[in-house]
Structures are given as structure tokens and as C-alpha cells.
Design an enzyme around this catalytic site. Structure first.
Site, PDB file in Angstrom:
ATOM      1  N   CYS A 100      -7.064  -1.173   1.919  1.00 29.72           N
ATOM      2  CA  CYS A 100      -5.963  -1.652   2.740  1.00 29.72           C
ATOM      3  C   CYS A 100      -6.484  -1.946   4.143  1.00 29.72           C
ATOM      4  O   CYS A 100      -7.163  -1.122   4.746  1.00 29.72           O
ATOM      5  CB  CYS A 100      -4.855  -0.597   2.788  1.00 29.72           C
ATOM      6  SG  CYS A 100      -3.505  -1.023   3.918  1.00 29.72           S
ATOM      7  N   CYS A 130       0.853  -1.182   0.000  1.00 27.55           N
ATOM      8  CA  CYS A 130       0.000   0.000   0.000  1.00 27.55           C
ATOM      9  C   CYS A 130       0.894   1.240   0.000  1.00 27.55           C
ATOM     10  O   CYS A 130       1.806   1.346   0.824  1.00 27.55           O
ATOM     11  CB  CYS A 130      -0.897  -0.012   1.236  1.00 27.55           C
ATOM     12  SG  CYS A 130      -1.816   1.517   1.488  1.00 27.55           S
ATOM     13  N   CYS A 142      -4.582   0.773   6.771  1.00 24.05           N
ATOM     14  CA  CYS A 142      -4.882   2.214   6.812  1.00 24.05           C
ATOM     15  C   CYS A 142      -6.240   2.559   6.224  1.00 24.05           C
ATOM     16  O   CYS A 142      -6.668   3.706   6.312  1.00 24.05           O
ATOM     17  CB  CYS A 142      -3.788   3.019   6.115  1.00 24.05           C
ATOM     18  SG  CYS A 142      -3.790   2.880   4.305  1.00 24.05           S
ATOM     19  N   CYS A 148      -8.904  -5.596  -9.336  1.00 20.89           N
ATOM     20  CA  CYS A 148      -8.519  -4.556 -10.292  1.00 20.89           C
ATOM     21  C   CYS A 148      -8.031  -3.368  -9.460  1.00 20.89           C
ATOM     22  O   CYS A 148      -8.824  -2.655  -8.851  1.00 20.89           O
ATOM     23  CB  CYS A 148      -9.749  -4.196 -11.125  1.00 20.89           C
ATOM     24  SG  CYS A 148      -9.408  -3.132 -12.507  1.00 20.89           S
ATOM     25  N   CYS A 165       0.718   3.173   3.577  1.00 13.43           N
ATOM     26  CA  CYS A 165       1.228   2.686   4.865  1.00 13.43           C
ATOM     27  C   CYS A 165       2.232   1.544   4.754  1.00 13.43           C
ATOM     28  O   CYS A 165       2.662   1.000   5.767  1.00 13.43           O
ATOM     29  CB  CYS A 165       0.060   2.257   5.750  1.00 13.43           C
ATOM     30  SG  CYS A 165      -0.759   0.747   5.197  1.00 13.43           S
TER      31      CYS A 165
END
Length: 166
Positions: A128, A80, A131, A151, A83
Site C-alpha cells: 500500500c 487496504c 501505509c 496476486c 488504512c
């Protein structure tokens, strides 16, 4: 459910004021916290590029075929961009032809899912798990073994090449 002009303007004004005063806002319009990484709007804006902020924090989408990660073929890990949570690996990446990096499975326990009813349709949003940042959407038209197509916006990810051990 319908809203009149006053309700829409009042709601928009409240959101503007919250942003101006650095209030904590939902990670994105669809994900519900709390999350391990919990920053206010000003902190997120400082940490992310404008494009990353629009995608991760406001559930935006990059234009198709614009992410260099769509063409990434090396062995590695996708994290991510907000984070550094490890969310996908190259082992589950595949070419979907859609213009966005696609995966048939996330790293176990790394993402969450929420209903997204924007754009006059219902989709499953992927965010995520650390976060709450918006990553993309998941669809039921992927390859085996899961039949899923995650996607994902390339701008929501950082890629780390991991060479094959000798």
C-alpha cells in the site's frame, strides 16, 4: 551474504525488544517509508485482526482459496484493510485460478513495489502506498492490457460494493 549463529540471535533479540517497546518498525520487511499512515506496532495490533497484522505488517500470505473476495463478482472498490487507501477496482479484477484475488492493474499512484527475495526466489512485492502494508505480489503472466497479475491477499483488502448508477 552469510550470518553466523550469534548474528542471527542478536538480530532476532533486537527485533523482539523493538516489538515489546512499541518501536516503529518497517511497514513490512520489504517496503521502505516514510508513509502517510505511520503507527507503532501496538497501534497496528489494535487496529487489525491477527490475520491482517500477519499479512499487512509481517508480509504473510493467506492460504489459497480461503478469501471470500476471491469469489467477489460485484462492482466495487477494494481498499487496504490497514488504512482504507483505494488500491484496486472491480474493473481490473479477473479470475486467475490461483486462489487469490487477482487484478491486472492497481489504482494509479495507490501502491508501491519492492524486491522480495524471500522463499529462495526473487519476486516483486506490492504494498500500500499510504501505509506500506504488504498486499501481495505482481507477476508478468496477466491478461491484456497490462500483462500483469497482481496476486493479492484478500485479508489485506476491504471491499465496498458500488451499485451501478440508475
Amino acid at each position: 551474504m552469510s550470518f553466523d549463529r550469534r548474528q542471527i540471535l542478536t538480530g532476532a533479540g533486537a527485533l523482539t525488544l523493538a516489538g515489546m517497546f512499541g518501536a516503529r518498525v518497517a511497514a513490512n520487511p520489504h517496503a521502505a517509508g516514510p508513509f502517510e499512515v505511520d503507527l507503532d506496532t501496538a497501534q497496528w495490533r489494535e487496529r487489525l485482526t491477527p490475520q491482517e497484522f500477519r499479512i499487512l505488517r509481517e508480509a504473510g500470505t493467506e492460504r489459497a482459496f480461503t478469501s471470500p473476495l476471491n469469489e467477489e463478482k460485484r462492482r466495487g472498490v477494494y481498499r487496504c484493510a490497514g488504512c482504507s487507501n483505494r488500491v484496486y477496482t472491480s474493473a481490473t479484477k479477473f479470475e486467475s485460478g490461483t486462489g487469490w484475488p487477482s487484478f491486472y492493474e492497481a489504482v494509479e499512484g495507490s501502491v508501491g513495489y519492492a524486491e522480495d527475495k524471500s522463499l529462495f526466489m526473487t519476486r516483486t512485492e506490492v504494498h500500500c502506498g499510504r501505509c506500506g502494508g504488504h498486499l501481495g505480489h505482481v507477476f508478468d503472466d496477466g491478461p491484456e492490457p497490462t500483462g500483469k497479475r497482481h496476486c493479492i491477499n484478500g485479508a489485506a483488502l476491504d471491499f465496498k460494493h458500488v451499485p451501478k448508477p440508475a
